[in-house]
Write an enzyme that holds these catalytic residues in place. Structure first.
Site, PDB file in Angstrom:
ATOM      1  CG  HIS A 263       5.670  71.076  73.257  1.00  0.00           C
ATOM      2  ND1 HIS A 263       5.188  69.794  73.275  1.00  0.00           N
ATOM      3  CD2 HIS A 263       6.483  71.148  72.168  1.00  0.00           C
ATOM      4  CE1 HIS A 263       5.689  69.119  72.265  1.00  0.00           C
ATOM      5  NE2 HIS A 263       6.483  69.912  71.584  1.00  0.00           N
ATOM      6  CB  SER A 269       3.950  72.433  82.953  1.00  0.00           C
ATOM      7  OG  SER A 269       4.412  72.308  81.631  1.00  0.00           O
ATOM      8  CG  LEU A 298       3.036  59.614  83.260  1.00  0.00           C
ATOM      9  CD1 LEU A 298       1.556  59.323  83.043  1.00  0.00           C
ATOM     10  CD2 LEU A 298       3.878  58.470  82.696  1.00  0.00           C
ATOM     11  CB  VAL A 340      10.472  52.963  77.301  1.00  0.00           C
ATOM     12  CG1 VAL A 340      11.857  53.429  76.856  1.00  0.00           C
ATOM     13  CG2 VAL A 340      10.369  51.446  77.276  1.00  0.00           C
ATOM     14  N   GLY A 342      11.070  58.827  78.132  1.00  0.00           N
ATOM     15  CA  GLY A 342      11.645  59.534  76.985  1.00  0.00           C
ATOM     16  C   GLY A 342      11.055  59.086  75.654  1.00  0.00           C
ATOM     17  CE1 TYR A 343      12.984  56.174  72.018  1.00  0.00           C
ATOM     18  CE2 TYR A 343      13.639  56.272  74.332  1.00  0.00           C
ATOM     19  CZ  TYR A 343      13.972  56.236  72.985  1.00  0.00           C
ATOM     20  OH  TYR A 343      15.282  56.276  72.597  1.00  0.00           O
ATOM     21  CG  HIS A 345       4.446  63.914  72.767  1.00  0.00           C
ATOM     22  ND1 HIS A 345       3.377  64.726  72.480  1.00  0.00           N
ATOM     23  CD2 HIS A 345       5.324  64.672  73.471  1.00  0.00           C
ATOM     24  CE1 HIS A 345       3.611  65.939  72.978  1.00  0.00           C
ATOM     25  NE2 HIS A 345       4.783  65.927  73.584  1.00  0.00           N
ATOM     26  NE  ARG A 354       9.950  69.438  72.428  1.00  0.00           N
ATOM     27  CZ  ARG A 354       9.103  69.243  73.438  1.00  0.00           C
ATOM     28  NH1 ARG A 354       8.933  70.185  74.350  1.00  0.00           N
ATOM     29  NH2 ARG A 354       8.434  68.110  73.552  1.00  0.00           N
ATOM     30  CE  LYS A 395      -4.174  56.240  70.911  1.00  0.00           C
ATOM     31  NZ  LYS A 395      -4.054  56.152  72.376  1.00  0.00           N
ATOM     32  CG  ASP A 402      11.470  64.812  78.902  1.00  0.00           C
ATOM     33  OD1 ASP A 402      12.028  65.914  78.964  1.00  0.00           O
ATOM     34  OD2 ASP A 402      10.279  64.620  79.227  1.00  0.00           O
ATOM     35  NE  ARG A 448     -17.372  74.491  86.851  1.00  0.00           N
ATOM     36  CZ  ARG A 448     -17.894  73.292  86.931  1.00  0.00           C
ATOM     37  NH1 ARG A 448     -17.765  72.419  85.931  1.00  0.00           N
ATOM     38  NH2 ARG A 448     -18.542  72.923  88.012  1.00  0.00           N
TER      39      ARG A 448
HETATM   40  C1  LIG Z   1       8.234  67.001  77.899  1.00  0.00           C
HETATM   41  C2  LIG Z   1       7.272  65.887  77.969  1.00  0.00           C
HETATM   42  O1  LIG Z   1       6.415  65.912  78.814  1.00  0.00           O
HETATM   43  S1  LIG Z   1       7.379  64.694  76.811  1.00  0.00           S
HETATM   44  C3  LIG Z   1       6.678  63.242  77.631  1.00  0.00           C
HETATM   45  C4  LIG Z   1       7.588  62.737  78.703  1.00  0.00           C
HETATM   46  N1  LIG Z   1       7.107  61.478  79.296  1.00  0.00           N
HETATM   47  C5  LIG Z   1       7.698  60.297  79.052  1.00  0.00           C
HETATM   48  O2  LIG Z   1       8.646  60.191  78.285  1.00  0.00           O
HETATM   49  C6  LIG Z   1       7.152  59.096  79.804  1.00  0.00           C
HETATM   50  C7  LIG Z   1       6.979  57.894  78.878  1.00  0.00           C
HETATM   51  N2  LIG Z   1       5.863  58.122  77.963  1.00  0.00           N
HETATM   52  C8  LIG Z   1       4.556  57.963  78.350  1.00  0.00           C
HETATM   53  O3  LIG Z   1       4.243  57.549  79.472  1.00  0.00           O
HETATM   54  C9  LIG Z   1       3.460  58.330  77.377  1.00  0.00           C
HETATM   55  O4  LIG Z   1       3.914  58.141  76.060  1.00  0.00           O
HETATM   56  C10 LIG Z   1       2.938  59.780  77.558  1.00  0.00           C
HETATM   57  C11 LIG Z   1       2.475  60.021  78.992  1.00  0.00           C
HETATM   58  C12 LIG Z   1       4.017  60.791  77.211  1.00  0.00           C
HETATM   59  C13 LIG Z   1       1.762  60.026  76.609  1.00  0.00           C
HETATM   60  O5  LIG Z   1       0.690  59.246  77.060  1.00  0.00           O
HETATM   61  P1  LIG Z   1      -0.538  58.852  76.132  1.00  0.00           P
HETATM   62  O6  LIG Z   1      -0.953  60.020  75.314  1.00  0.00           O
HETATM   63  O7  LIG Z   1      -1.572  58.262  77.019  1.00  0.00           O
HETATM   64  O8  LIG Z   1       0.119  57.765  75.180  1.00  0.00           O
HETATM   65  P2  LIG Z   1      -0.582  56.606  74.317  1.00  0.00           P
HETATM   66  O9  LIG Z   1      -1.959  57.003  73.913  1.00  0.00           O
HETATM   67  O10 LIG Z   1       0.368  56.257  73.255  1.00  0.00           O
HETATM   68  O11 LIG Z   1      -0.700  55.430  75.388  1.00  0.00           O
HETATM   69  C14 LIG Z   1      -1.288  54.190  75.034  1.00  0.00           C
HETATM   70  C15 LIG Z   1      -0.672  53.103  75.889  1.00  0.00           C
HETATM   71  O12 LIG Z   1       0.723  53.005  75.565  1.00  0.00           O
HETATM   72  C16 LIG Z   1       1.491  53.093  76.748  1.00  0.00           C
HETATM   73  N3  LIG Z   1       2.721  53.831  76.465  1.00  0.00           N
HETATM   74  C17 LIG Z   1       2.858  55.085  75.980  1.00  0.00           C
HETATM   75  N4  LIG Z   1       4.150  55.430  75.952  1.00  0.00           N
HETATM   76  C18 LIG Z   1       4.838  54.386  76.454  1.00  0.00           C
HETATM   77  C19 LIG Z   1       6.216  54.165  76.736  1.00  0.00           C
HETATM   78  N5  LIG Z   1       7.132  55.097  76.520  1.00  0.00           N
HETATM   79  N6  LIG Z   1       6.569  52.989  77.269  1.00  0.00           N
HETATM   80  C20 LIG Z   1       5.663  52.035  77.516  1.00  0.00           C
HETATM   81  N7  LIG Z   1       4.336  52.189  77.309  1.00  0.00           N
HETATM   82  C21 LIG Z   1       3.941  53.363  76.772  1.00  0.00           C
HETATM   83  C22 LIG Z   1       0.619  53.931  77.690  1.00  0.00           C
HETATM   84  O13 LIG Z   1       1.036  53.790  79.044  1.00  0.00           O
HETATM   85  C23 LIG Z   1      -0.745  53.377  77.394  1.00  0.00           C
HETATM   86  O14 LIG Z   1      -0.878  52.153  78.081  1.00  0.00           O
HETATM   87  P3  LIG Z   1      -2.289  51.694  78.745  1.00  0.00           P
HETATM   88  O15 LIG Z   1      -3.220  51.536  77.593  1.00  0.00           O
HETATM   89  O16 LIG Z   1      -1.951  50.439  79.446  1.00  0.00           O
HETATM   90  O17 LIG Z   1      -2.695  52.804  79.657  1.00  0.00           O
HETATM   91  O1  LIG Z   2       3.255  68.554  74.857  1.00  0.00           O
HETATM   92  C1  LIG Z   2       3.221  67.762  75.828  1.00  0.00           C
HETATM   93  O2  LIG Z   2       2.159  67.195  76.209  1.00  0.00           O
HETATM   94  C2  LIG Z   2       4.450  67.414  76.570  1.00  0.00           C
HETATM   95  C3  LIG Z   2       5.662  68.099  76.066  1.00  0.00           C
HETATM   96  O3  LIG Z   2       6.340  67.621  75.180  1.00  0.00           O
HETATM   97  C4  LIG Z   2       5.982  69.411  76.629  1.00  0.00           C
HETATM   98  O4  LIG Z   2       5.192  69.953  77.409  1.00  0.00           O
HETATM   99  O5  LIG Z   2       7.051  69.955  76.303  1.00  0.00           O
END
Ligand SMILES: CC(=O)SCCNC(=O)CCNC(=O)[C@H](O)C(C)(C)COP(=O)(O)OP(=O)(O)OC[C@H]1O[C@@H](n2cnc3c(N)ncnc32)[C@H](O)[C@@H]1OP(=O)(O)O
Ligand SMILES: O=C([O-])CC(=O)C(=O)O
Length: 463
Positions: A263, A269, A298, A340, A342-343, A345, A354, A395, A402, A448
């Site tokens: 990705h 990772s 996350l 929440v 799974g929601y 990115h 995906r 956003k 996920d 670095r």
């Molecule tokens: C394979 C993967 O890794 S895919 C990602 C898997 N992770 C998840 O599904 C966990 C839920 N999602 C999230 O926590 C986030 O959307 C992330 C970590 C994936 C991305 O984070 P960011 O790029 O910082 O997202 P974004 O810029 O939209 O965040 C802005 C705000 O919205 C919140 N937000 C983002 N997604 C969510 C969500 N699913 N539920 C509730 N709040 C959310 C953030 O926590 C942040 O809050 P803050 O201002 O109080 O810190």
């Molecule tokens: O691109 C990301 O930051 C998270 C993701 O969906 C992955 O690593 O598969």
């Protein structure tokens, strides 16, 4: 007729729209293919350095420094590029393109991990023979050293499966070809070949390691089947997990593992493995570090969290699940200050392709369509985006991969969701290890970046 190297040079600078043109009838091995494509990429890098090193491609704002470097264009990553709206492309190929052209396992329909690995490494679509050749090579190398088996067997079954996976992967560096060659004193131009050897060995051993962890933690009474030299990597993995007779689950695992392979480079990772690898740590310890980034909620661990959260929702709501009751549960989660799972990115701004591909898999099988857990995931995906939009923070209010990856595993009886990120870890090796080979082939430097304290940043802003 065009030569493969000139084709690759063109691919490197523009997307390939004609997917069929990516088919090659070749009998070359993976290493021979890489030997052929590396010079064109080295040349491309040289040209970028000599002709464009001062070109500006973006700016650094204070918000980037304070905001987890989101949006900074700061890494080189060869195998895939993520578009915020369209999602991932592997060497220019979208997920549906890959589903069309990447060879499946004999008798199957879904692309194999081997064919995705070949594409990621070389930029080429392997022939079915090449893909099978790679399967045979991986099955040949797939057994674990006895000391690693003993190490894993000695761990308490209460230790999280991801912690165990990272430990096993790190321990495999006992036999690192790169580390041994480096100690002997090899030339930089030879680094990639030893790195490739380690990467193939590690990929080959991941199923046996991951299956042993599953057996020890959840089914200690079972014996582990031996590797079947006629099966593909995921066929063997499914077999060793105890699901070999379930062709539907095996096919799902093939799709899951190919899709989660890469990705681009900035995800936690992949970036970790790249950073650690840039110090010339061998691929085993570089990827072990990556697994511990994947193990955070996350990032990869979200797929475990989704199932846990959906099951808790099901328990609380009971049998009468409606859009309103899901909405209420979503608000309860948000109001308690949790995300929440799974929601959202870090890069994507639309539903994750995906997620869509895994949902399509569900839609193509009647037994999955009538599964309560799969229905719940689908209903949640219909309700959550509007709730998240109203909540107003994230956003991207749409589902990521996920949100759906675990429910099919659950339906088919792989219900131990603390194990799910291990499957993700078997998959992510494909992309992270590919980049380690390319980093050594291209002679990429130690990573670095420059950091600042808040005082230093204020001074910088004033000046
Ligand atoms: C394979 C993967 O890794 S895919 C990602 C898997 N992770 C998840 O599904 C966990 C839920 N999602 C999230 O926590 C986030 O959307 C992330 C970590 C994936 C991305 O984070 P960011 O790029 O910082 O997202 P974004 O810029 O939209 O965040 C802005 C705000 O919205 C919140 N937000 C983002 N997604 C969510 C969500 N699913 N539920 C509730 N709040 C959310 C953030 O926590 C942040 O809050 P803050 O201002 O109080 O810190
Ligand atoms: O691109 C990301 O930051 C998270 C993701 O969906 C992955 O690593 O598969």
């Amino acid at each position: 007729m065009f030569s493969r190297s000139s084709f690759l040079a063109k691919c490197a600078t523009r997307n390939v729209s004609n997917v069929a043109s990516r088919r090659f009838a070749s009998t070359k091995s993976l290493k021979e293919t890489l030997q052929e494509v590396i010079p064109a990429k080295q040349e491309q890098l040289k040209k970028l350095k000599t002709e464009h090193s001062q070109a500006v491609v973006g700016e650094v704002k204070v918000e980037n420094i304070l905001g987890g470097m989101r949006g900074l264009k700061a890494m080189l990553w060869e195998a895939s590029v993520l578009d915020p709206n369209e999602g991932i492309r592997f060497h220019g190929l979208s997920i549906p393109d890959c589903q069309k052209v990447l060879p499946p396992a004999p008798g199957g329909k879904e692309m194999t991990a081997e064919s995705m690995f070949w594409l990621l490494l070389t930029g080429q679509v392997p022939s079915p023979e090449q893909s099978r050749q790679l399967s045979a090579e991986l099955a040949e190398k797939g057994e674990l050293p006895e000391f690693v088996e003993k190490l894993i067997d000695s761990l308490p079954n209460t230790l999280h499966p991801m912690t165990q996976l990272g430990m096993g992967v790190a321990a495999l560096n006992h036999d690192s070809a790169f580390q041994a060659a480096y100690e002997r004193g090899i030339k930089k131009s030879e680094y990639w070949t030893y790195t490739l050897e380690d990467c193939l060995n590690l990929t080959a051993k991941l199923p046996a390691l991951a299956a042993r962890i599953y057996r020890n933690v959840y089914h200690p009474e079972r014996s582990l089947p031996a590797l079947d030299k006629n099966l593909d990597l995921v066929g063997n993995y499914s077999n060793m997990l105890g699901f070999g007779a379930n062709e539907h689950l095996t096919e799902y695992l093939r799709l899951y593992i190919a899709l989660h392979g890469d990705h681009e480079g900035g995800n936690a990772s992949a970036h970790t493995s790249h950073l650690v690898g840039s110090t010339l740590s061998d691929p085993y310890i570089s990827y072990s570090a990556a697994l511990y980034a994947l193990a955070g909620p996350l990032h990869g661990l979200a797929n475990q969290e989704v199932l846990r959260w959906q099951m808790a929702m099901q328990k609380e709501i009971g049998d009468n699940i409606t859009h309103d009751s899901i909405k209420e549960y979503l608000w309860k989660t948000l109001k308690s200050g949790q995300v929440v799972p799974g929601y959202g990115h870090g890069v994507l701004r639309n539903p994750d392709p995906r997620f869509i591909a895994l949902q399509e898999f569900c839609k193509s099988r009647p037994e999955l369509q009538s599964s309560p857990i799969i229905q719940l995931v689908q209903q949640t995906a219909e309700v959550a985006p509007d709730v998240l939009k109203e909540h107003g923070k994230t956003k991207n209010p749409y589902p990521n991969v996920d949100a759906t990856s675990g429910c099919v595993l659950h339906h088919y009886g792989l219900t131990e969701f603390k194990y799910y990120t291990v499957i993700f870890g078997v998959s992510r090796a494909l992309g992270a290890l590919t980049q380690l080979v390319w980093a050594r082939a291209l002679g990429l430097p130690l990573e670095r970046p420059k950091s600042y304290s808040m005082d230093a940043l204020e001074k910088l802003i004033k000046n």
